[in-house]
Design a protein around this motif. Structure first.
Motif, PDB file in Angstrom:
ATOM      1  N   VAL A   1       5.104   1.160  -0.103  1.00  0.00           N
ATOM      2  CA  VAL A   1       3.664   1.007  -0.298  1.00  0.00           C
ATOM      3  C   VAL A   1       3.290  -0.429   0.046  1.00  0.00           C
ATOM      4  O   VAL A   1       3.935  -1.374  -0.424  1.00  0.00           O
ATOM      5  N   ASP A   2       2.233  -0.599   0.866  1.00  0.00           N
ATOM      6  CA  ASP A   2       1.851  -1.953   1.264  1.00  0.00           C
ATOM      7  C   ASP A   2       0.659  -2.442   0.446  1.00  0.00           C
ATOM      8  O   ASP A   2       0.063  -1.708  -0.350  1.00  0.00           O
ATOM      9  N   SER A   3       0.310  -3.717   0.656  1.00  0.00           N
ATOM     10  CA  SER A   3      -0.740  -4.366  -0.129  1.00  0.00           C
ATOM     11  C   SER A   3      -2.120  -3.804   0.157  1.00  0.00           C
ATOM     12  O   SER A   3      -3.051  -4.020  -0.622  1.00  0.00           O
ATOM     13  N   GLY A   4      -2.289  -3.093   1.255  1.00  0.00           N
ATOM     14  CA  GLY A   4      -3.579  -2.509   1.587  1.00  0.00           C
ATOM     15  C   GLY A   4      -3.768  -1.110   1.050  1.00  0.00           C
ATOM     16  O   GLY A   4      -4.766  -0.452   1.372  1.00  0.00           O
ATOM     17  N   SER A   5      -2.831  -0.632   0.242  1.00  0.00           N
ATOM     18  CA  SER A   5      -2.875   0.751  -0.234  1.00  0.00           C
ATOM     19  C   SER A   5      -3.250   0.847  -1.707  1.00  0.00           C
ATOM     20  O   SER A   5      -2.987  -0.052  -2.506  1.00  0.00           O
ATOM     21  N   LYS A   6      -3.864   1.966  -2.042  1.00  0.00           N
ATOM     22  CA  LYS A   6      -4.123   2.359  -3.421  1.00  0.00           C
ATOM     23  C   LYS A   6      -4.083   3.874  -3.417  1.00  0.00           C
ATOM     24  O   LYS A   6      -5.094   4.553  -3.247  1.00  0.00           O
ATOM     25  N   VAL A   7      -2.884   4.420  -3.577  1.00  0.00           N
ATOM     26  CA  VAL A   7      -2.642   5.831  -3.285  1.00  0.00           C
ATOM     27  C   VAL A   7      -2.152   6.574  -4.522  1.00  0.00           C
ATOM     28  O   VAL A   7      -1.422   6.024  -5.351  1.00  0.00           O
ATOM     29  N   THR A   8      -2.575   7.827  -4.635  1.00  0.00           N
ATOM     30  CA  THR A   8      -2.114   8.721  -5.685  1.00  0.00           C
ATOM     31  C   THR A   8      -1.361   9.877  -5.043  1.00  0.00           C
ATOM     32  O   THR A   8      -1.848  10.490  -4.091  1.00  0.00           O
ATOM     33  N   ILE A   9      -0.157  10.149  -5.534  1.00  0.00           N
ATOM     34  CA  ILE A   9       0.623  11.292  -5.057  1.00  0.00           C
ATOM     35  C   ILE A   9       1.096  12.090  -6.267  1.00  0.00           C
ATOM     36  O   ILE A   9       1.089  11.589  -7.400  1.00  0.00           O
ATOM     37  N   ASN A  10       1.485  13.322  -6.027  1.00  0.00           N
ATOM     38  CA  ASN A  10       1.900  14.176  -7.142  1.00  0.00           C
ATOM     39  C   ASN A  10       3.228  13.732  -7.731  1.00  0.00           C
ATOM     40  O   ASN A  10       3.407  13.687  -8.944  1.00  0.00           O
ATOM     41  N   ASP A  11       4.188  13.405  -6.853  1.00  0.00           N
ATOM     42  CA  ASP A  11       5.495  12.923  -7.297  1.00  0.00           C
ATOM     43  C   ASP A  11       6.109  12.111  -6.169  1.00  0.00           C
ATOM     44  O   ASP A  11       5.520  11.967  -5.098  1.00  0.00           O
ATOM     45  N   LEU A  12       7.286  11.581  -6.404  1.00  0.00           N
ATOM     46  CA  LEU A  12       7.948  10.715  -5.427  1.00  0.00           C
ATOM     47  C   LEU A  12       8.727  11.486  -4.377  1.00  0.00           C
ATOM     48  O   LEU A  12       9.369  10.879  -3.516  1.00  0.00           O
ATOM     49  N   GLY A  13       8.716  12.787  -4.440  1.00  0.00           N
ATOM     50  CA  GLY A  13       9.405  13.578  -3.433  1.00  0.00           C
ATOM     51  C   GLY A  13      10.895  13.327  -3.376  1.00  0.00           C
ATOM     52  O   GLY A  13      11.520  13.436  -2.322  1.00  0.00           O
ATOM     53  N   GLY A  14      11.487  12.991  -4.515  1.00  0.00           N
ATOM     54  CA  GLY A  14      12.923  12.749  -4.578  1.00  0.00           C
ATOM     55  C   GLY A  14      13.334  11.320  -4.331  1.00  0.00           C
ATOM     56  O   GLY A  14      14.517  10.982  -4.471  1.00  0.00           O
ATOM     57  N   ALA A  15      12.405  10.444  -3.964  1.00  0.00           N
ATOM     58  CA  ALA A  15      12.751   9.046  -3.679  1.00  0.00           C
ATOM     59  C   ALA A  15      13.265   8.357  -4.933  1.00  0.00           C
ATOM     60  O   ALA A  15      12.716   8.504  -6.021  1.00  0.00           O
ATOM     61  N   LYS A  16      14.316   7.577  -4.756  1.00  0.00           N
ATOM     62  CA  LYS A  16      14.886   6.811  -5.861  1.00  0.00           C
ATOM     63  C   LYS A  16      14.573   5.325  -5.747  1.00  0.00           C
ATOM     64  O   LYS A  16      14.947   4.543  -6.612  1.00  0.00           O
ATOM     65  N   THR A  17      13.892   4.945  -4.670  1.00  0.00           N
ATOM     66  CA  THR A  17      13.561   3.543  -4.442  1.00  0.00           C
ATOM     67  C   THR A  17      12.113   3.422  -3.992  1.00  0.00           C
ATOM     68  O   THR A  17      11.652   4.184  -3.144  1.00  0.00           O
ATOM     69  N   ILE A  18      11.403   2.462  -4.573  1.00  0.00           N
ATOM     70  CA  ILE A  18      10.054   2.100  -4.127  1.00  0.00           C
ATOM     71  C   ILE A  18      10.121   0.683  -3.581  1.00  0.00           C
ATOM     72  O   ILE A  18      10.624  -0.222  -4.256  1.00  0.00           O
ATOM     73  N   MET A  19       9.624   0.498  -2.366  1.00  0.00           N
ATOM     74  CA  MET A  19       9.590  -0.832  -1.755  1.00  0.00           C
ATOM     75  C   MET A  19       8.136  -1.269  -1.602  1.00  0.00           C
ATOM     76  O   MET A  19       7.291  -0.507  -1.135  1.00  0.00           O
ATOM     77  N   VAL A  20       7.857  -2.504  -1.980  1.00  0.00           N
ATOM     78  CA  VAL A  20       6.510  -3.059  -1.894  1.00  0.00           C
ATOM     79  C   VAL A  20       6.475  -4.074  -0.756  1.00  0.00           C
ATOM     80  O   VAL A  20       7.302  -4.986  -0.698  1.00  0.00           O
ATOM     81  N   THR A  21       5.515  -3.915   0.160  1.00  0.00           N
ATOM     82  CA  THR A  21       5.409  -4.807   1.313  1.00  0.00           C
ATOM     83  C   THR A  21       3.974  -5.329   1.434  1.00  0.00           C
ATOM     84  O   THR A  21       3.073  -4.903   0.716  1.00  0.00           O
ATOM     85  N   GLY A  22       3.758  -6.249   2.383  1.00  0.00           N
ATOM     86  CA  GLY A  22       2.425  -6.778   2.644  1.00  0.00           C
ATOM     87  C   GLY A  22       2.228  -8.145   2.042  1.00  0.00           C
ATOM     88  O   GLY A  22       3.169  -8.834   1.630  1.00  0.00           O
TER      89      GLY A  22
END
Length: 665
Positions: free
Chosen positions: A360-381
């Motif tokens: 997810v980058d600094s220009g985002s503000k997003v809602t999703i139902n779930d992480l789709g199995g992802a075990k890592t979140i990376m923040v960029t921007g």
């Protein structure tokens, strides 16, 4: 130029015209001998056109018409049970050649029985059974019905041609284009001893294009993995297809299925892709799809695994209009990354699965139902001056118990992940304000203090307004592309922190690493021809990343991934081009130390027309500077940290004058 219906019965390139104007008549491609089932036009840069003509490539049930070396195919109809190949590469193509084929306003009448199996129009950017390696192949299709498929690479259907390659392919499916079967970034290989290779494939599907997967191919249910697909890879019908890097951009239209990998027809085939990148761009790009998958497909058995994949949603502002959109990361060997770039929307209706990393980058503000199995979140921007914001919200709390959060962003002060939302807060680094410096009396005569103007827009400006200012700034900076620049949270134009970091990495010692990057606003200043301008920024000591003025790393970004250092000048006599000094703010006193909360003037010296002057117009200087911090690498590894950054102060009243842009001379 035809004056009546005509039958073409030769494949002699010397006899093939460069341009055929049908003039409304019918051209029939005939076989040249009783042993051949192919009617051929062979040339280099062939154009076939007509205001209202027909081209009929059907002689008997399996006769195929071929146009080698095609450049422009337009303005006619394909009639009856037509088999026609339009090939970008000429029959006698040389190694390293490039092709560019456009198909426009070529229409095919619907089959009377609704079955498209006997109406096959194929478009190939590369060659057909031509044993040469091409440099590039481009295909553009618009306002046309393609009765079969479009291929970016070369096609091998016979034994004897063991291997062919194309370095880069580009396939544009534009408005009005309808593809009955599939679009491939790669080529096709049918024999077990053959391989069709592409270095980088790139498919762009634009607004108004249609790849619906609703056409009948033989019996109902036949060819399910050919109907309505966009493949980053090739089509392996017994042989091998390989694409090193496959890029798919969906910007609009309608596509039934998007696959980062390739397709296999026979179980003996292999259709591999090393790295796949799928980009759904804008609201129309997201609304164009219903089924996106990182991997490929096989008519039977298993598809060849893609090495790794990224599925990116970019510039999305609203929920998709299409229901039950699937974003599937399966079919890869090393995992799939789902990336949100400038996404400000509730996307909880998406079905996301088989992801490994979510970015997810600094220009985002997003809602999703779930992480789709992802075990890592990376923040960029770049989060410079950004207030506390939830950039990611998870609607369904039933997510993985443990999620790792990796910060790969600039100017991020802190974050909080509570398994339901990711809150981030930007770093407030203070204001770097351009000022006219006070210089000591013994400053060399050729050095003149000037006040710089910065490139800036209001922080809440539209993307179009920001892009316009970035473009204007880039045009004044020789060697600096628009892609090197960014609008920071305050509205100032700076070089991207990541760009500075990459360029400056070659300037630090082998045992050091860059831990903070503080881009300064890009400036432009007027000075007498051939004189040296002294330009200053008012800046807090903490943002100089040093306590000793001589130890400040002041970086000049030169463009094209290169950077250089400004050299410290400890005395007025040393003030010269490509140097810097630090003065107590508003005074002519050179600072002998740096205190974190004290204001200073960071003075840069740039000679008009010198190496550091990127505005090559006489009597003007321009510069995209930055300050970086380095630290010794930890034993056995490298240290890391948040990046610093600077915002520009948008002055009120008379000081809030727009920058006057000048054209380069």
């Amino acid at each position: 130029m035809l004056s009546g219906d005509h039958a073409w019965d030769t494949d002699d390139a010397a006899k093939s015209p460069v341009k055929i104007d049908l003039k409304g008549y019918t051209l029939t491609l005939k076989t040249k001998s009783a042993t051949s089932n192919t009617g051929v036009i062979s040339g280099d840069g062939v154009t076939v056109t007509s205001t209202s003509g027909d081209i009929n490539a059907t002689i008997s049930g399996d006769t195929t018409g071929v146009i080698y070396g095609a450049k422009l195919i337009e303005n006619f109809d394909l009639v009856d049970n037509t088999y026609l190949w339009a090939l970008g590469a000429k029959k006698e193509a040389l190694d390293g050649a490039s092709t560019d084929l456009t198909v426009k306003n070529v229409k095919t009448n619907d089959p009377t029985d609704g079955n498209w199996k006997r109406k096959q129009f194929k478009i190939v950017g590369g060659g057909w059974n031509t044993a040469v390696d091409l440099s590039s192949a481009t295909v553009t299709v618009e306002d046309s019905i393609v009765g079969h498929s479009v291929y970016g690479g070369s096609v091998i259907t016979f034994s004897g041609t063991t291997g062919v390659s194309v370095d880069k392919t580009l396939v544009n499916i534009n408005s009005g284009a309808k593809v009955v079967r599939s679009v491939y970034g790669g080529g096709e290989s049918r024999k077990a001893d053959t391989i069709s290779t592409v270095g980088q494939s790139h498919i762009i599907v634009n607004k108004g294009a249609l790849i619906p997967g609703t056409y009948l191919l033989g019996s109902e249910g036949d060819k399910p993995t050919e109907k309505g697909y966009v493949y980053g890879g090739g089509n392996a019908e017994g042989g091998v297809c390989h694409v090193k890097n496959a890029i798919i951009e969906i910007k609009g239209g309608r596509v039934a299925h998007v696959r980062g990998g390739g397709r296999i027809e026979e179980t003996t085939g292999v259709s591999s892709v090393d790295v796949a990148e799928i980009r759904l761009i804008g609201d129309e790009g997201l609304n164009a799809v219903s089924d996106v998958k990182a991997g490929g497909e096989a008519a039977s058995g298993d598809a060849t695994l893609v090495g790794s994949a990224t599925i990116e949603l970019r510039d999305i502002t609203k929920a998709p209009a299409v229901e039950k959109v699937k974003i599937d990361g399966s079919g890869t060997e090393k995992g799939t990354t789902l990336k949100f770039t400038r996404v400000k929307a509730d996307l909880s209706a998406l079905t996301i699965s088989s992801m490994d990393i979510l970015v997810v980058d600094s220009g985002s503000k997003v809602t999703i139902n779930d992480l789709g199995g992802a075990k890592t979140i990376m923040v960029t921007g770049d989060f410079n001056k950004m207030p506390a914001t939830n950039i990611l919200t998870i609607k369904n709390a039933a997510i993985a118990a443990k999620v790792d959060v990796i910060i790969a962003a600039d100017n991020l002060k802190e974050y909080k992940w509570d398994n339901g939302s990711l809150m981030v807060m930007g770093r407030d680094s203070g204001v770097a304000e351009p000022v006219k410096p006070e210089l000591p009396k013994d400053t060399p005569a050729e050095v003149k203090p000037v006040e710089a103007k910065i490139y800036a827009v209001a922080p809440d400006a539209t993307d179009a307004e920001k892009n316009n200012v970035i473009r204007d700034a880039s045009e004044k900076l020789e060697g600096i592309s628009s892609g090197d620049l960014v609008v920071d949270a305050s509205g100032a134009i700076t070089v991207k922190a990541e760009t500075v970091r990459n360029a400056a990495s070659s300037l630090v010692a082998y045992n050091e690493t860059i831990t903070k990057v503080g881009p300064l606003p890009v400036f432009n200043a007027e000075v007498a021809k051939a004189q040296t301008a002294a330009v200053a920024y008012k800046i807090k000591g903490k943002d100089l990343y040093a306590t000793d003025p001589s130890k400040i790393n002041v970086i000049k970004y030169l463009g094209s991934g290169e950077a250089a250092r400004f050299v410290y000048a400890a005395a007025a006599a040393d003030f010269a081009d490509e140097s810097y000094t630090v003065m107590l703010h508003g005074t002519s006193t050179i600072a002998d130390s740096i205190a974190a909360d004290t204001e200073y003037d960071l003075v840069l010296f740039i000679k008009d027309g010198g190496r550091f002057d990127l505005d090559k117009a006489d009597a003007f200087v321009a510069d995209p500077p930055a300050v970086v911090q380095t630290e010794k690498k930890a034993s056995g590894g490298s240290s890391s940290g948040c990046n610093g950054g600077f915002g520009a102060l948008l002055l009120l009243g008379a000081a809030m004058l727009p920058l006057v842009y000048r054209k380069k001379r």
